[in-house]
Design a protein around this motif. Structure first.
Motif, mmCIF file in Angstrom:
data_model
loop_
_atom_site.group_PDB
_atom_site.id
_atom_site.type_symbol
_atom_site.label_atom_id
_atom_site.label_comp_id
_atom_site.label_asym_id
_atom_site.label_seq_id
_atom_site.Cartn_x
_atom_site.Cartn_y
_atom_site.Cartn_z
ATOM 1 N N GLU A 1 -11.613 14.979 -81.687
ATOM 2 C CA GLU A 1 -12.430 13.775 -81.498
ATOM 3 C C GLU A 1 -13.759 13.892 -82.266
ATOM 4 O O GLU A 1 -14.218 12.943 -82.903
ATOM 5 N N LEU A 2 -14.329 15.071 -82.226
ATOM 6 C CA LEU A 2 -15.599 15.309 -82.923
ATOM 7 C C LEU A 2 -15.393 15.249 -84.441
ATOM 8 O O LEU A 2 -16.219 14.699 -85.174
ATOM 9 N N LYS A 3 -14.289 15.778 -84.886
ATOM 10 C CA LYS A 3 -13.987 15.747 -86.320
ATOM 11 C C LYS A 3 -13.834 14.295 -86.792
ATOM 12 O O LYS A 3 -14.326 13.912 -87.852
ATOM 13 N N GLU A 4 -13.184 13.497 -85.957
ATOM 14 C CA GLU A 4 -12.999 12.072 -86.276
ATOM 15 C C GLU A 4 -14.363 11.378 -86.345
ATOM 16 O O GLU A 4 -14.626 10.579 -87.253
ATOM 17 N N MET A 5 -15.263 11.728 -85.425
ATOM 18 C CA MET A 5 -16.611 11.142 -85.416
ATOM 19 C C MET A 5 -17.365 11.507 -86.699
ATOM 20 O O MET A 5 -18.045 10.683 -87.307
ATOM 21 N N ARG A 6 -17.219 12.749 -87.100
ATOM 22 C CA ARG A 6 -17.909 13.218 -88.317
ATOM 23 C C ARG A 6 -17.426 12.453 -89.551
ATOM 24 O O ARG A 6 -18.220 12.018 -90.375
#
Ligand code: DX5
Ligand code: ZN
Length: 213
Positions: A157-162
């Protein structure tokens, strides 16, 4: 393949210089310093004199993970002791963006850590000020705990946000990491894995570090 930050928490403090020298000779990315105050987490680890000693022997960047309330009282002190990456918990900073800006102003890289129960979505407005985001994969306070599997989803999820925000902060994961779960963590998007117990419980700690890079 990724980066490893070696946590000294599980090392033998009576042989701190030897531990630092061992890490210096590996391909570890940095030394991870877990600062615990007995208030935010139910444990006390070590403080400034310990950091000063590590700073004297380490040839690696120093990556400090502050598990302390009101951390901003000491940002300058950490900088003066040689900390390169300073990570504060989302849960301890009501004015997080200001804290991250202050850490950068002092010349350090800024990091945000989130507890297992804190959703990644809480970081939407702060990641712009972060050079690193740390997903805790155990409840902070102790080394040698078991990896919480739900952390994998948070990394993705964090990677997608980045990607969505076109940012370049590094994704760090901390807690319960070993040679069995490391490759899956990198696959999900982790850039840096923190490793303590799996290194210092190993017969050959240097080999244990190289095994998860
Ligand atoms: C836990 C610390 C970790 C811990 C990692 O509160 O933040 O850095 O020392 O250690 P292991 O690898 O033992 O889970
Ligand atoms: Zn840590």
């Amino acid at each position: 393949m990724g980066k490893v930050s070696v946590s000294l928490l599980s090392s033998d403090f009576a042989h701190l210089a030897d531990s630092c020298k061992m890490i210096n000779q590996t391909n570890a990315w940095s030394i991870h310093l877990d600062i615990m105050d007995g208030v935010f987490v139910p444990n006390i680890s070590y403080g400034f004199p310990f950091i000063e000693a590590v700073s004297r022997y380490s040839k690696k960047p120093l990556d400090a993970h502050l598990m302390t309330v009101a951390p901003s009282r000491y940002y300058q002190r950490y900088r003066d002791l040689g900390i390169n990456w300073l990570t504060v918990h989302w849960e301890t900073c009501p004015h997080l963006n200001r804290d991250l800006q202050e850490i950068r102003r002092l010349g350090m890289k800024s990091g945000i850590a989130v507890n297992p129960a804190t959703p990644v979505s809480h970081l939407e407005q702060a990641v712009h000020y972060a050079d690193l985001v740390l997903i805790m994969s155990v409840n902070p306070g102790f080394g040698g705990q078991v990896f919480i599997p739900e952390s994998l989803e948070k990394i993705s999820e964090l990677k997608e946000m980045r990607t969505r925000k076109d940012l370049d902060f590094l994704i760090q994961v901390d807690g319960g990491i070993n040679d069995t779960n490391a490759s899956e963590l990198y696959k999900h998007g982790a850039d840096i894995l923190v490793a303590g117990n799996c290194v210092f419980q190993a017969e050959d700690p240097a080999a244990a570090i190289e095994a998860i890079i």
